[in-house]
Design an enzyme around this catalytic site. Structure first.
Site, PDB file in Angstrom:
ATOM      1  N   LYS A 159     -22.814  13.728  24.483  1.00 45.33           N
ATOM      2  CA  LYS A 159     -23.140  14.420  23.231  1.00 45.33           C
ATOM      3  C   LYS A 159     -24.423  15.224  23.408  1.00 45.33           C
ATOM      4  O   LYS A 159     -25.514  14.672  23.468  1.00 45.33           O
ATOM      5  CB  LYS A 159     -23.323  13.449  22.064  1.00 45.33           C
ATOM      6  N   GLU A 218     -34.871   7.260  27.908  1.00 40.18           N
ATOM      7  CA  GLU A 218     -35.974   8.089  28.403  1.00 40.18           C
ATOM      8  C   GLU A 218     -36.589   8.730  27.165  1.00 40.18           C
ATOM      9  O   GLU A 218     -35.979   9.579  26.540  1.00 40.18           O
ATOM     10  CB  GLU A 218     -35.408   9.105  29.392  1.00 40.18           C
ATOM     11  N   CYS A 252     -41.114  15.843  27.601  1.00 43.40           N
ATOM     12  CA  CYS A 252     -41.507  14.456  27.385  1.00 43.40           C
ATOM     13  C   CYS A 252     -42.733  14.125  28.228  1.00 43.40           C
ATOM     14  O   CYS A 252     -43.479  13.213  27.904  1.00 43.40           O
ATOM     15  CB  CYS A 252     -40.351  13.534  27.706  1.00 43.40           C
ATOM     16  N   GLU A 281     -46.919  11.794  19.599  1.00 40.81           N
ATOM     17  CA  GLU A 281     -46.333  12.854  20.432  1.00 40.81           C
ATOM     18  C   GLU A 281     -46.121  14.081  19.551  1.00 40.81           C
ATOM     19  O   GLU A 281     -45.358  14.029  18.586  1.00 40.81           O
ATOM     20  CB  GLU A 281     -44.985  12.386  21.005  1.00 40.81           C
TER      21      GLU A 281
HETATM   22  P1  NAI Z   1     -33.894  12.891  18.434  1.00 34.45           P
HETATM   23  O1  NAI Z   1     -34.273  11.699  19.224  1.00 34.45           O
HETATM   24  O2  NAI Z   1     -33.538  12.698  16.986  1.00 34.45           O
HETATM   25  O3  NAI Z   1     -32.645  13.636  19.104  1.00 34.45           O
HETATM   26  C1  NAI Z   1     -32.275  13.536  20.466  1.00 34.45           C
HETATM   27  C2  NAI Z   1     -30.783  13.296  20.574  1.00 34.45           C
HETATM   28  O4  NAI Z   1     -30.468  12.091  19.908  1.00 34.45           O
HETATM   29  C3  NAI Z   1     -29.915  14.375  19.926  1.00 34.45           C
HETATM   30  O5  NAI Z   1     -28.730  14.533  20.682  1.00 34.45           O
HETATM   31  C4  NAI Z   1     -29.577  13.768  18.583  1.00 34.45           C
HETATM   32  O6  NAI Z   1     -28.374  14.257  18.037  1.00 34.45           O
HETATM   33  C5  NAI Z   1     -29.456  12.301  18.939  1.00 34.45           C
HETATM   34  N1  NAI Z   1     -29.666  11.372  17.816  1.00 34.45           N
HETATM   35  C6  NAI Z   1     -30.460  11.535  16.738  1.00 34.45           C
HETATM   36  N2  NAI Z   1     -30.372  10.462  15.916  1.00 34.45           N
HETATM   37  C7  NAI Z   1     -29.504   9.597  16.495  1.00 34.45           C
HETATM   38  C8  NAI Z   1     -28.988   8.316  16.130  1.00 34.45           C
HETATM   39  N3  NAI Z   1     -29.359   7.718  15.000  1.00 34.45           N
HETATM   40  N4  NAI Z   1     -28.131   7.720  16.973  1.00 34.45           N
HETATM   41  C9  NAI Z   1     -27.762   8.296  18.125  1.00 34.45           C
HETATM   42  N5  NAI Z   1     -28.189   9.518  18.510  1.00 34.45           N
HETATM   43  C10 NAI Z   1     -29.051  10.164  17.718  1.00 34.45           C
HETATM   44  O7  NAI Z   1     -35.056  13.949  18.571  1.00 34.45           O
HETATM   45  P2  NAI Z   1     -35.362  15.201  17.627  1.00 34.45           P
HETATM   46  O8  NAI Z   1     -35.162  14.832  16.185  1.00 34.45           O
HETATM   47  O9  NAI Z   1     -34.617  16.353  18.129  1.00 34.45           O
HETATM   48  O10 NAI Z   1     -36.893  15.407  17.920  1.00 34.45           O
HETATM   49  C11 NAI Z   1     -37.853  14.550  17.304  1.00 34.45           C
HETATM   50  C12 NAI Z   1     -38.929  14.178  18.279  1.00 34.45           C
HETATM   51  O11 NAI Z   1     -38.380  13.462  19.350  1.00 34.45           O
HETATM   52  C13 NAI Z   1     -39.632  15.331  18.944  1.00 34.45           C
HETATM   53  O12 NAI Z   1     -40.639  15.855  18.127  1.00 34.45           O
HETATM   54  C14 NAI Z   1     -40.179  14.678  20.154  1.00 34.45           C
HETATM   55  O13 NAI Z   1     -41.360  13.991  19.838  1.00 34.45           O
HETATM   56  C15 NAI Z   1     -39.125  13.673  20.528  1.00 34.45           C
HETATM   57  N6  NAI Z   1     -38.219  14.161  21.587  1.00 34.45           N
HETATM   58  C16 NAI Z   1     -38.399  13.707  22.851  1.00 34.45           C
HETATM   59  C17 NAI Z   1     -37.615  14.178  23.876  1.00 34.45           C
HETATM   60  C18 NAI Z   1     -37.796  13.726  25.268  1.00 34.45           C
HETATM   61  O14 NAI Z   1     -37.490  14.467  26.196  1.00 34.45           O
HETATM   62  N7  NAI Z   1     -38.233  12.515  25.505  1.00 34.45           N
HETATM   63  C19 NAI Z   1     -36.593  15.203  23.646  1.00 34.45           C
HETATM   64  C20 NAI Z   1     -36.434  15.570  22.268  1.00 34.45           C
HETATM   65  C21 NAI Z   1     -37.234  15.067  21.296  1.00 34.45           C
END
Ligand code: NAI
Ligand code: MG
Length: 500
Positions: A195, A270, A304, A401
């Protein structure tokens, strides 16, 4: 002052044709609409305009995709020889290379990142990751183990694929995250339901087409586009998914770990970071200044591993902070698709609000905005590269972050490595750190003291397919890339034979 070169060239060629074509879900080798018929928008973050619609998968689509992945796992994929899997993966890498320009364009369109970073960085790295793990497909073996029980025994282990892997990826590196997830899973003999993030589905759908083209059996890789709260949550809780791999926010990582307890599927995570960049007084300052700037401003800080806390020894603090701020102010800002652009937009309105909110918090808390801190969100989600100084350890800009082009500079006035490491380790995260020094002794000693999954010395944001990557503390569970990634997708079976 930053130069603004807003305009993006008009989309032409294969990427334009792909964007204009209808988008479906890849399930069992077929392209199908979401069962609900629902679609969702893809937005160009440099203009805030809708550029495409994709299918919005829900629980019912997740069920169908998992079923297809299970059938492929029990069926054709399990009968394929390791060398055949390797050849298919290598072909996929070549197919990715062959459409580098198209993939780079799709990537920079939906993510906003500078086109040169997509074309010269992310797309080739994506192909290389498939090649690296193609090599592993033929080298996954157990061991013969001598034991001490009386009698004659022959004991050995087998490393078997875990089964159906669900993989949920973020929007910051839509293509390389896809490869980091799918490539080791396929090498190990697993099948996949991927996904992509709701913000960046296009690149994954285009690569989805390549799997069939190069000859992967139906259902080995399934791609479902949709939201995290619905499709993502259904995947994490699914009773017939054997393993879930996730990259994204720490909050969602915790939700996934909880959801996975239903069938105790294996989990790798991660997650976020608040990585320190530590400049010691003997560092080559020109190199350290350029490195510290790139550590935070690369990919608009949406990494990240972004070097978001810049610790600098008092002796060189002014020079380093002035240098990083001057570099920040000189960067050209514009649409990712414009080849002149060095800083693109943030991914979304949500991230724009979050990042500008942190900058406001910093101002309110009494920190100094040395440069940047400007934003314009009507026509694209742009934030200028920002350097913040005069912070306190309890401020939100230091603790959370930010995930944007915002670095906090912090002076230190000690040569005691334990004290330096204590400040660097004063965070819930532990993903990465960079140390800048010419003194190898100091570098190795400090590398041992900083609590992070990757320590870079005189470099930052450096990854290689062969190097394991992952987090200490709340930055995650497990290691991706390198030989360690195969541990995420295999399980060990012990066979003990009493010889007659
Ligand atoms: P997110 O963690 O909500 O989204 C990342 C992925 O998880 C997307 O594919 C999303 O559809 C999915 N997702 C969201 N809620 C979920 C759930 N309840 N169950 C399963 N999958 C789910 O991140 P978002 O909202 O895009 O960004 C928020 C913050 O997350 C950013 O500001 C940043 O701090 C952090 N982030 C960290 C990343 C990294 O590389 N470690 C990448 C993206 C965001
Ligand atoms: Mg979210």
């Amino acid at each position: 002052m930053n130069v603004h070169i807003h305009a993006a060239p008009k989309l032409v060629g294969p990427a334009a044709a792909f964007v204009a074509a209808p988008k479906k879900l890849l399930i069992g080798g077929q392209w199908v609409p979401a069962l609900s018929g629902k679609t969702t928008e893809v937005i160009d973050p440099s203009s805030a305009r809708v550029v495409a619609h994709v299918a919005e998968a829900d629980k019912a689509d997740v069920d169908a995709a998992v079923k297809a992945a299970r059938a492929a796992f029990e069926g054709p994929w399990s009968r394929m020889l390791p060398a055949e899997r390797a050849k298919l993966m290598w072909k996929l890498a070549d197919a990715i290379d062959a459409i580098t320009d198209e993939l780079a364009t799709l990537n920079s369109l939906e993510n906003g990142k500078p086109i040169n970073d997509s074309r010269k960085g992310e797309v080739p790295f994506t192909a290389e990751t498939f090649r690296y793990f193609a090599g592993w497909a033929t080298k996954i073996n157990g061991e013969q183990i001598p034991i001490s029980a009386p009698g004659d025994w022959h004991c050995y282990t087998r490393r078997e694929p875990v089964g159906v892997a669900a993989q949920i990826i973020p929007w910051n590196f839509p293509l390389s995250m896809l490869a980091w997830k799918i490539a080791p899973a396929l090498a190990a003999g697993c099948t996949v339901v991927l996904k992509p993030a709701e913000q960046t589905p296009l690149g994954a759908l285009r690569i989805g087409e390549l799997f069939a083209e190069v000859g992967f059996p139906d259902g080995v890789v399934n791609v479902i586009t949709g939201f995290g709260e619905t499709a993502g949550a259904a995947l994490s809780a699914h009773p017939d998914v054997d393993k879930i791999a996730f990259t994204g926010s720490t909050d969602v990582g915790k939700l996934i770990a909880r959801a996975a307890t239903g069938n105790l599927k294996k989990v790798s995570l991660e997650l976020g970071g608040k990585s320190p960049t530590i400049v010691l007084p003997d560092a080559d300052l020109d190199v350290a200044i350029a490195g510290a700037a790139s550590a935070i401003f690369f990919n608009m800080g949406q990494c990240c591993t972004a070097g978001s806390r810049l610790f600098v020894h008092k002796k060189v603090y002014d020079r380093v902070v002035e240098g990083v701020a001057a570099g920040a102010a000189a960067m050209r800002i514009g649409a990712g698709l414009n080849p002149e652009t060095e800083v693109g937009p943030l991914i979304s309105r949500e991230q724009f609000d979050k990042v500008t909110g942190f900058i406001e918090d910093g101002r309110r808390d009494g920190a100094e905005i040395v440069t940047g801190g400007e934003s314009f969100g009507e026509d694209g989600f742009f934030v200028t590269p920002t350097v913040i100084a005069k912070t306190r350890p309890d401020m939100s800009v230091i603790r959370e972050e930010i995930f944007g082009p915002v670095v906090c500079a912090i002076p230190f006035d000690t040569d005691d490595l334990d004290a330096i490491a204590r400040d660097a380790n004063d965070t819930a995260f532990g993903l990465a750190a960079s140390l800048w020094t010419r003194d190898l002794g100091l570098a190795h000693k400090l590398a041992a003291k900083v609590k992070a999954g990757t320590i870079w010395i005189n470099t930052h944001n450096f990854n290689d397919c062969a190097l394991p990557f992952g987090g200490f503390k709340q930055s995650g569970w497990g290691r991706e890339l390198g030989a360690q990634a195969l541990d995420l997708y295999t399980q060990v079976k012990t066979v003990a034979i009493r010889l007659p």
